[in-house]
Design a protein around this motif. Structure first.
Motif, PDB file in Angstrom:
ATOM      1  N   ILE A 163       7.002   0.181   1.768  1.00  0.00           N
ATOM      2  CA  ILE A 163       5.814   0.317   0.910  1.00  0.00           C
ATOM      3  C   ILE A 163       4.765   1.251   1.520  1.00  0.00           C
ATOM      4  N   VAL A 164       4.508   1.083   2.815  1.00  0.00           N
ATOM      5  CA  VAL A 164       3.490   1.948   3.441  1.00  0.00           C
ATOM      6  C   VAL A 164       3.925   3.424   3.380  1.00  0.00           C
ATOM      7  N   PRO A 165       5.181   3.756   3.747  1.00  0.00           N
ATOM      8  CA  PRO A 165       5.594   5.173   3.598  1.00  0.00           C
ATOM      9  C   PRO A 165       5.465   5.667   2.154  1.00  0.00           C
ATOM     10  N   LEU A 166       5.740   4.770   1.196  1.00  0.00           N
ATOM     11  CA  LEU A 166       5.605   5.177  -0.209  1.00  0.00           C
ATOM     12  C   LEU A 166       4.140   5.517  -0.518  1.00  0.00           C
ATOM     13  N   ILE A 167       3.240   4.658  -0.065  1.00  0.00           N
ATOM     14  CA  ILE A 167       1.800   4.925  -0.275  1.00  0.00           C
ATOM     15  C   ILE A 167       1.433   6.254   0.397  1.00  0.00           C
ATOM     16  N   LEU A 203      -7.009  -3.107   0.957  1.00  0.00           N
ATOM     17  CA  LEU A 203      -5.858  -3.955   1.276  1.00  0.00           C
ATOM     18  C   LEU A 203      -6.208  -5.069   2.256  1.00  0.00           C
ATOM     19  N   SER A 204      -7.348  -4.934   2.913  1.00  0.00           N
ATOM     20  CA  SER A 204      -7.704  -5.950   3.924  1.00  0.00           C
ATOM     21  C   SER A 204      -7.908  -7.347   3.336  1.00  0.00           C
ATOM     22  N   PRO A 205      -8.721  -7.504   2.243  1.00  0.00           N
ATOM     23  CA  PRO A 205      -8.917  -8.873   1.729  1.00  0.00           C
ATOM     24  C   PRO A 205      -7.622  -9.574   1.330  1.00  0.00           C
ATOM     25  N   PRO A 206      -6.721  -8.897   0.566  1.00  0.00           N
ATOM     26  CA  PRO A 206      -5.474  -9.612   0.247  1.00  0.00           C
ATOM     27  C   PRO A 206      -4.641  -9.921   1.481  1.00  0.00           C
ATOM     28  N   VAL A 207      -4.671  -9.019   2.468  1.00  0.00           N
ATOM     29  CA  VAL A 207      -3.893  -9.278   3.684  1.00  0.00           C
ATOM     30  C   VAL A 207      -4.429 -10.531   4.357  1.00  0.00           C
ATOM     31  N   LEU A 208      -5.776 -10.607   4.404  1.00  0.00           N
ATOM     32  CA  LEU A 208      -6.378 -11.763   5.054  1.00  0.00           C
ATOM     33  C   LEU A 208      -6.163 -13.036   4.234  1.00  0.00           C
ATOM     34  N   GLU A 209      -6.219 -12.890   2.900  1.00  0.00           N
ATOM     35  CA  GLU A 209      -6.085 -14.066   2.046  1.00  0.00           C
ATOM     36  C   GLU A 209      -4.656 -14.613   2.024  1.00  0.00           C
ATOM     37  N   PHE A 210      -3.724 -13.706   1.742  1.00  0.00           N
ATOM     38  CA  PHE A 210      -2.327 -14.149   1.613  1.00  0.00           C
ATOM     39  C   PHE A 210      -1.595 -14.157   2.955  1.00  0.00           C
ATOM     40  N   PHE A 219       3.730  -6.847  -2.976  1.00  0.00           N
ATOM     41  CA  PHE A 219       3.523  -6.495  -4.383  1.00  0.00           C
ATOM     42  C   PHE A 219       2.146  -5.866  -4.609  1.00  0.00           C
ATOM     43  N   ILE A 220       1.153  -6.368  -3.857  1.00  0.00           N
ATOM     44  CA  ILE A 220      -0.183  -5.754  -3.981  1.00  0.00           C
ATOM     45  C   ILE A 220      -0.135  -4.300  -3.491  1.00  0.00           C
ATOM     46  N   SER A 221       0.577  -4.081  -2.382  1.00  0.00           N
ATOM     47  CA  SER A 221       0.716  -2.713  -1.860  1.00  0.00           C
ATOM     48  C   SER A 221       1.437  -1.820  -2.868  1.00  0.00           C
ATOM     49  N   LEU A 222       2.439  -2.409  -3.512  1.00  0.00           N
ATOM     50  CA  LEU A 222       3.164  -1.643  -4.546  1.00  0.00           C
ATOM     51  C   LEU A 222       2.215  -1.249  -5.676  1.00  0.00           C
ATOM     52  N   GLY A 223       1.308  -2.161  -6.010  1.00  0.00           N
ATOM     53  CA  GLY A 223       0.306  -1.886  -7.051  1.00  0.00           C
ATOM     54  C   GLY A 223      -0.594  -0.730  -6.643  1.00  0.00           C
ATOM     55  N   VAL A 224      -1.005  -0.741  -5.374  1.00  0.00           N
ATOM     56  CA  VAL A 224      -1.846   0.357  -4.864  1.00  0.00           C
ATOM     57  C   VAL A 224      -1.073   1.679  -4.973  1.00  0.00           C
ATOM     58  N   ALA A 229      -0.107   6.785  -7.564  1.00  0.00           N
ATOM     59  CA  ALA A 229       0.894   7.646  -8.203  1.00  0.00           C
ATOM     60  C   ALA A 229       0.404   8.144  -9.562  1.00  0.00           C
ATOM     61  N   LEU A 230      -0.267   7.266 -10.302  1.00  0.00           N
ATOM     62  CA  LEU A 230      -0.779   7.656 -11.627  1.00  0.00           C
ATOM     63  C   LEU A 230      -1.815   8.784 -11.491  1.00  0.00           C
ATOM     64  N   VAL A 231      -2.714   8.621 -10.520  1.00  0.00           N
ATOM     65  CA  VAL A 231      -3.734   9.660 -10.293  1.00  0.00           C
ATOM     66  C   VAL A 231      -3.047  10.965  -9.882  1.00  0.00           C
ATOM     67  N   THR A 232      -2.042  10.838  -9.011  1.00  0.00           N
ATOM     68  CA  THR A 232      -1.336  12.030  -8.524  1.00  0.00           C
ATOM     69  C   THR A 232      -0.616  12.752  -9.661  1.00  0.00           C
ATOM     70  N   ILE A 233       0.017  11.980 -10.525  1.00  0.00           N
ATOM     71  CA  ILE A 233       0.738  12.601 -11.653  1.00  0.00           C
ATOM     72  C   ILE A 233      -0.249  13.348 -12.552  1.00  0.00           C
TER      73      ILE A 233
END
Lengths: 250, 319
Positions: A163-167, A203-210, A219-224, A229-233
């Motif tokens: 996921i991180v490489p994808l981001i 990404l910090s709050p969800p990382v800390l929360e979950f 899945f949150i990272s995938l959402g990011v 990707a949408l902005v890039t397209i």
């Protein structure tokens, strides 16, 4: 694809010859040492609080996951910014991009080559330094006290390797698209640093929360990644030779 | 000006108009560069030369009209496979050596690895840079950079070369060297489009020219024909005057000669009579007038209008 590789190899060669690139390595090593020292104190505190080895291990593992995930994202984005300086910023400032556009290369080949030239070293170095950091923390702070290594869990490892490489790839493409069409490179760089900070803090709050051991973070990272990707397209549709040339200095 | 349709065209612009912002940079431009031409593209700053070149190289798309290179639409990437170029910005990579810069373009153009080494060596030798092949380009002077840019433009053996002010900002020695390389390339039978401010350079190298001013082609055709046809021409008459009395006679005749409708200026320099005539001037009438006054004529030399004069006339005429 061969032409894409040609662009990528040339950009990598240029990047590897710059002092700034090695300077960035120095910064990363400094950050790693500081981070490891801080984490070492946390690990000591965990070891003092918990009683059994299993409890200590299960308490340290999420800590390692959080560190590895955050570190990989931060390092890859940092290397992205550095490698981009030679892959594109200099091409734009010195207007060598115009010459490249006059060759039979398509705009798509050029953009892909540049994106890969930014992405590949960033991911390889990011992963090397992240896993080097994890091993170093284990070697100096965990192994002497527990007698074994504590590695991050499955979910953070999946996030770090996929996921991180994808981001980062999407971020590299977004960065290149922006720099190709906007005249003021300094504004873009400032905006990109803002984006890096936003990704990190976002990404910090969800990382800390979950917790990074949770699959939710994947899945949150995938959402990011999807949002980027949408902005890039959208931006990629605006990239034309004419916009690139007219937004170049001179 | 009419084109010879039997000749293939390396570059063709048909009614090209380009608007940038609110400004119409190119106004319905028609232009053709024939195969084998060394074509000079002239014009003052801001006239539209670079925009034209950008349209030809597919960097800008025309608002209306069509641009073709080597028979293909200029917007088609494949059209540039056999085109070499030197742009205003040389586009070289400072952190790479001269050899690596050329090697990069060899790979982009798909020159086989087996031939690339030889091609690079040949081009660097042509540019007189072979002894500096392993030096980083950042250590090169402006003149050396331009020579290297020319070598890079040639490394894939293009049929057409597009050179946008290749001697701009280069010192006189560098200019001479760059010009010599262009002449060498011309001798190899390459079609060259040379955009330049340097009229002397264009006059020496080019066989055909176009002059653009304020986005419009003002002049277009064979350079020699234009020089013959354009406006006035100079005639130098070597007279046989020997005595002061005859010189006075000649001076007295100057006013009469200047009164002729086709004489734009007239002056005496020792024994010579220098006249500027317009295109329809009749030298025999002048000779007859001299004979009538008892002034012998020993030699008549006809001069041609220089490119500089043509340029000045066209660009000022439009204002």
């Amino acid at each position: 694809m061969r032409k894409v590789t040609v662009i990528m190899k040339k950009d990598l060669r240029e990047t590897l010859r710059t002092k700034a690139f090695y300077g960035s390595m120095g910064i990363v090593i400094f950050v790693l040492v500081a981070l490891a020292a801080g984490l070492g104190r946390n690990i000591d505190a965990v070891i003092e609080q918990e009683t059994s080895l299993a409890e200590i291990t299960s308490a340290i593992q999420p800590l390692m996951g959080t560190t590895a995930f955050t570190l990989s994202l931060m390092l890859m984005l940092l290397f992205c910014m550095y490698t981009n300086a030679y892959a594109l910023t200099m091409e734009k400032v010195k207007r060598s991009i115009e010459s490249l556009l006059c060759t039979p290369l398509s705009l798509r080949q050029i953009c892909l080559g540049k994106s890969l030239a930014v992405f590949l070293p960033s991911v390889i170095l990011g992963l090397l330094f992240t896993f080097g950091g994890v091993v170093g923390i284990n070697q100096f702070f965990i192994l002497p006290k527990l007698g074994h290594f504590v590695m991050p869990g499955a979910a953070p490892i999946v996030a770090i390797l996929i996921i991180v490489p994808l981001i980062v790839f999407i971020f590299a493409s977004l960065m290149i698209a922006l720099q190709l069409i906007i005249t003021n490179i300094h504004w873009i760089n400032a905006a990109l640093i803002g984006l890096v900070v936003a990704i990190m803090f976002g990404l910090s709050p969800p990382v800390l929360e979950f917790g990074p051991a949770s699959w939710s973070i994947v899945f949150i990272s995938l959402g990011v990644a999807a949002a980027l990707a949408l902005v890039t397209i959208y931006l990629a549709r605006l990239v034309t030779k004419e916009r690139i040339v007219l937004s170049s200095k001179g | 000006m009419k084109q010879d349709d039997n000749l293939a065209e390396a570059i063709k612009l048909e009614g090209v108009t380009k608007i940038l912002g609110n400004r119409q940079i190119l106004k319905d431009i028609d232009l053709a560069v024939k195969i084998g031409d060394i074509f000079g593209y002239l014009g003052p700053n801001g006239a539209g030369k670079t925009t034209t070149i950008r349209v030809i190289l597919g960097l800008l798309s025309p608002n209306s009209g069509k641009a073709y290179i080597l028979g293909k639409d200029a917007q088609d990437d494949a059209a540039r496979e056999k085109v070499g170029f030197v742009l205003e910005a040389d586009g070289l990579y400072d952190n790479l050596t001269a050899y690596e810069n050329l090697d990069y373009y060899c790979q982009i153009y798909g020159v086989p690895q087996s031939q690339a080494k030889e091609r690079i060596k040949e081009m660097l030798q042509l540019a007189d840079l072979w002894d500096r092949e392993s030096d980083k380009v950042s250590t090169y002077s402006k003149g050396m950079r331009q020579k290297l840019a020319l070598a890079r433009a040639m490394v894939h053996e293009p049929n057409l070369l597009i050179l946008d002010e290749p001697t701009a900002a280069v010192d006189p020695t560098g200019q001479m060297e760059v010009r010599q390389i262009i002449l060498n390339l011309a001798q190899r039978g390459k079609t060259i489009l040379l955009s330049s401010h340097n009229l002397d350079e264009v006059q020496r190298i080019c066989n055909r020219i176009a002059l653009i001013d304020k986005g419009e082609i003002e002049l277009y055709g064979e350079l020699e024909a234009l020089r013959r046809e354009m406006g006035r021409r100079e005639v130098v008459i070597e007279t046989g005057i020997t005595a002061t009395e005859q010189a006075q006679k000649l001076d007295g005749l100057l006013a009469e000669l200047e009164a002729l409708p086709y004489v734009t200026s007239c002056r005496r320099e020792a024994q010579q009579l220098r006249l500027q005539l317009d295109g329809h001037g009749d030298v025999s009438e002048i000779v007859a007038m001299l004979s009538h006054k008892g002034i012998g004529v020993e030699e008549i030399t006809k001069g041609e209008v220089s490119l500089e004069e043509i340029y000045a006339k066209v660009t000022k005429g439009g204002e």
